[in-house]
Design an enzyme around this catalytic site. Structure first.
Site, PDB file in Angstrom:
ATOM      1  N   ARG A 125       0.863  -1.178   0.000  1.00  0.00           N
ATOM      2  CA  ARG A 125       0.000   0.000   0.000  1.00  0.00           C
ATOM      3  C   ARG A 125       0.896   1.224   0.000  1.00  0.00           C
ATOM      4  NH1 ARG A 125      -2.611   0.466   5.103  1.00  0.00           N
ATOM      5  NH2 ARG A 125      -1.185   2.180   5.383  1.00  0.00           N
ATOM      6  N   GLU A 144       5.111   6.837   2.382  1.00  0.00           N
ATOM      7  CA  GLU A 144       5.902   5.603   2.421  1.00  0.00           C
ATOM      8  C   GLU A 144       5.161   4.542   1.636  1.00  0.00           C
ATOM      9  OE1 GLU A 144       5.992   3.185   5.880  1.00  0.00           O
ATOM     10  OE2 GLU A 144       3.917   3.602   6.414  1.00  0.00           O
ATOM     11  N   ASN A 146       4.150   0.523   2.102  1.00  0.00           N
ATOM     12  CA  ASN A 146       4.118  -0.576   3.077  1.00  0.00           C
ATOM     13  C   ASN A 146       4.149  -1.889   2.306  1.00  0.00           C
ATOM     14  OD1 ASN A 146       3.280   1.037   5.654  1.00  0.00           O
ATOM     15  ND2 ASN A 146       1.917   1.730   4.019  1.00  0.00           N
ATOM     16  N   SER A 151      -2.695  -2.901   6.074  1.00  0.00           N
ATOM     17  CA  SER A 151      -4.027  -3.281   6.538  1.00  0.00           C
ATOM     18  C   SER A 151      -5.136  -2.370   6.016  1.00  0.00           C
ATOM     19  CB  SER A 151      -4.045  -3.335   8.065  1.00  0.00           C
ATOM     20  OG  SER A 151      -3.582  -2.125   8.583  1.00  0.00           O
ATOM     21  N   LYS A 305      12.468   2.324   5.265  1.00  0.00           N
ATOM     22  CA  LYS A 305      12.564   3.771   5.013  1.00  0.00           C
ATOM     23  C   LYS A 305      13.925   4.119   4.397  1.00  0.00           C
ATOM     24  CE  LYS A 305       8.685   4.826   7.740  1.00  0.00           C
ATOM     25  NZ  LYS A 305       8.166   3.482   7.913  1.00  0.00           N
ATOM     26  N   LYS A 364      12.794   9.949  10.738  1.00  0.00           N
ATOM     27  CA  LYS A 364      12.161   8.625  10.741  1.00  0.00           C
ATOM     28  C   LYS A 364      13.143   7.488  11.018  1.00  0.00           C
ATOM     29  CE  LYS A 364       8.507   9.622   7.417  1.00  0.00           C
ATOM     30  NZ  LYS A 364       7.699   8.998   6.358  1.00  0.00           N
ATOM     31  N   GLU A 368       7.903   0.477  11.495  1.00  0.00           N
ATOM     32  CA  GLU A 368       6.581   0.524  10.874  1.00  0.00           C
ATOM     33  C   GLU A 368       5.528   0.633  11.968  1.00  0.00           C
ATOM     34  OE1 GLU A 368       6.181   0.488   7.596  1.00  0.00           O
ATOM     35  OE2 GLU A 368       8.346   0.324   7.364  1.00  0.00           O
ATOM     36  N   GLY A 369       4.332   0.955  11.534  1.00  0.00           N
ATOM     37  CA  GLY A 369       3.201   0.842  12.455  1.00  0.00           C
ATOM     38  C   GLY A 369       2.787   2.126  13.131  1.00  0.00           C
ATOM     39  N   ARG A 450      -7.404   7.535   5.134  1.00  0.00           N
ATOM     40  CA  ARG A 450      -7.392   7.627   6.601  1.00  0.00           C
ATOM     41  C   ARG A 450      -7.257   9.092   6.983  1.00  0.00           C
ATOM     42  NH1 ARG A 450      -2.407   4.263   8.106  1.00  0.00           N
ATOM     43  NH2 ARG A 450      -1.772   5.313   6.207  1.00  0.00           N
TER      44      ARG A 450
END
Ligand code: ADP
Ligand code: MG
Length: 474
Positions: A125, A144, A146, A151, A305, A364, A368-369, A450
């Site tokens: 994604r 970024e 993923n 998800s 990254k 950064k 992740e997450g 989002r």
């Protein structure tokens, strides 16, 4: 960029009524999450948080994001197959970042042994924000990509209906009819099914590798159910199940409890906390196997990254995608400024620039997450402390994207209904399948919007919790 429902934003009675309808519609449509208190039980559930209203998204940028997705699929796949590039790019990172180092060790080990896997499945994604920083004209900038456990393909497939109903309740039927259909979970399942088919063993299963804590299970079930609909058997296992019951035969076919596994779909394994010694051993077993891993460990590394930052160097995309000048141009147009903090002159210069003007950047780490990035004053303090130490090479620097906030209501269980100033992030799901050297599927499978409230404290984007949204193209 205003959406055509500015007029109702302050109509408290209408908003309250719409919010009641929205929550029930979400529960009915399956926009669900398990509760924080009982994250592994489905007897009592909540709705997953979402915006009351869809958010305006510039049509041209939305189309641009779709148009570049197949290029990104090719790029990620090319990086994953380029041993030298990964080695060279991550060389300094793995000296200071233990997690990336451990992933890299497994990557090197499976290559050394020779890959048993011959069918490859990528589900990624690519996330973007709309940058108004330069001259007030919005530009699509990638945050970024993923490449593991991306998800919300499932839940986002169900928000369109909810937002459509909300708009109707608010007297905006015409606008409701313009919301785009979106079902990325179908696209993800199509990719998994294709990989399963090419693996070529009709009795083998698809294994979802899942976390110990499974609050977001409904999102996964959407994909899972699509597979059952195609008569493909799905099992759900954790690393520790693999450690206890997984095995390889002489041809390195993977078995769980005596059942052959064709595809391993990771919804786990992307953060250090997912691993103890046994889980690392389980990961190695999976990577050594012939099963199609989604992603294989090289593709996970392609999503770091550090790789993202190195891809932005002049000439790198051209080397990775030879003969594809148009794809390269489309990809490059989405890049924000990305900077290495490796030891040396270039890193010194960027560290100094960020310390002098921290609000221009995001710092950064290789994580992740969400919730790991540093902004503003905190960025400055951390960077000042590590500016002369190799520790700084575990981070990259990125130009801060400046989106234009809009007002919306964020609906969350146990939270009061109040209007917030919000910014959105658009994600496009990419799915591809490769057999040997031949790409047999390469698609954009749908989108995710989002939205989160902006944090005023440091003028930056705090690591707030985002909620599900639906784009309304303007
Ligand atoms: P993670 O892997 O933790 O999701 P991301 O790179 O997606 O890391 O960053 C997390 C969040 O931080 C994003 O969702 C976005 O809100 C914010 N963010 C990241 N990069 C930038 C940027 N360059 N400018 C502004 N906000 C950013
Ligand atoms: Mg992210």
């Amino acid at each position: 960029m205003a959406a055509p429902w500015e007029d109702v934003l302050c109509d408290t009675a209408a908003i309250r009524e719409a919010a009641l309808v929205a929550v029930d519609a979400a529960l009915l449509a399956g926009v669900l999450m398990r509760t924080e208190g009982r994250p592994n039980a489905s007897d009592v559930v909540n709705y997953a948080p979402f915006t009351l209203l869809p958010s305006a998204v510039p049509r041209a940028l939305f189309e641009q994001a779709y148009a570049v997705q197949q290029d990104f699929n090719l790029l990620v796949d090319a990086v994953s197959q380029n041993k030298e590039f990964l080695e060279h790019t991550l060389a300094n990172t793995i000296k200071v970042d233990d997690f990336t180092a451990q992933l890299f060790r497994i990557h090197a080990q499976v290559l050394e042994e020779g890959l048993a896997q011959s069918v490859f499945l990528g589900i990624n994604r690519s996330d973007y924000m709309f940058d108004y920083g330069v001259d007030g004209t919005p530009a699509l900038k990638q945050i970024e990509i993923n490449t593991i456990a991306a998800s919300f393909a499932g839940l986002t497939s169900r928000t369109v209906a909810v937002h459509g109903q909300v708009l109707k309740v608010l007297g905006k039927s015409e606008e409701a009819s313009r919301l785009l259909p979106n079902n990325p979970s179908k696209g993800l399942a199509a990719g998994i099914a294709k990989a399963w088919e090419l693996y070529g063993s009709p009795s083998a299963v698809v294994m979802f590798l899942v976390e110990e804590v499974q609050r977001n299970i409904f999102d996964q079930r959407c994909v899972e159910n699509e597979l059952w609909n195609r008569n493909i058997r799905v099992i759900r296992k954790r690393f520790r199940d693999v450690f206890e019951k997984g095995s390889l035969d002489d041809a390195r076919r993977l078995y769980m409890d005596g059942q052959e596994v064709a595809v391993v779909y990771y919804r786990e394994g992307y953060v250090p906390q997912n691993y103890d010694q046994q889980n690392w051993e389980a990961r190695l077993l999976l990577e050594r196997s012939r099963a199609v891993k989604c992603p294989d460990i090289a593709t996970q590394l392609a999503g770091t990254k550090k790789v993202q930052q190195e891809l932005s160097r002049p000439g790198t995309l051209e080397k990775l995608l030879p003969g594809r000048a148009e794809a390269v141009a489309r990809i490059r147009a989405t890049f924000a400024g990305l900077y290495s903090l490796d030891m040396g002159e270039e890193g010194d210069k960027m560290a100094a620039a960020a310390i002098a003007d921290p609000d221009r950047f995001v710092l950064k780490p290789q994580r992740e997450g969400g919730g790991n990035n540093l902004y503003g004053e905190e960025l400055r303090q951390v960077l000042e402390k590590i500016r002369d130490s190799p520790e700084r090479t575990s981070y990259i620097l990125m130009d801060k994207i400046k989106p234009q906030p809009v007002m919306n209501y964020l609906l969350r269980a146990h939270s009061p209904l109040q209007v917030s100033e919000c910014i959105s992030e658009l994600g496009i799901f990419g799915v591809y399948v490769r057999r040997g050297k031949e790409m047999v599927m390469n698609e954009a499978a749908g989108h995710l919007l989002r939205t989160k409230a902006i944090e005023h404290a440091d003028g930056g984007v705090a690591a707030g919790v985002a909620v599900l949204d639906t784009p309304y193209l303007v």
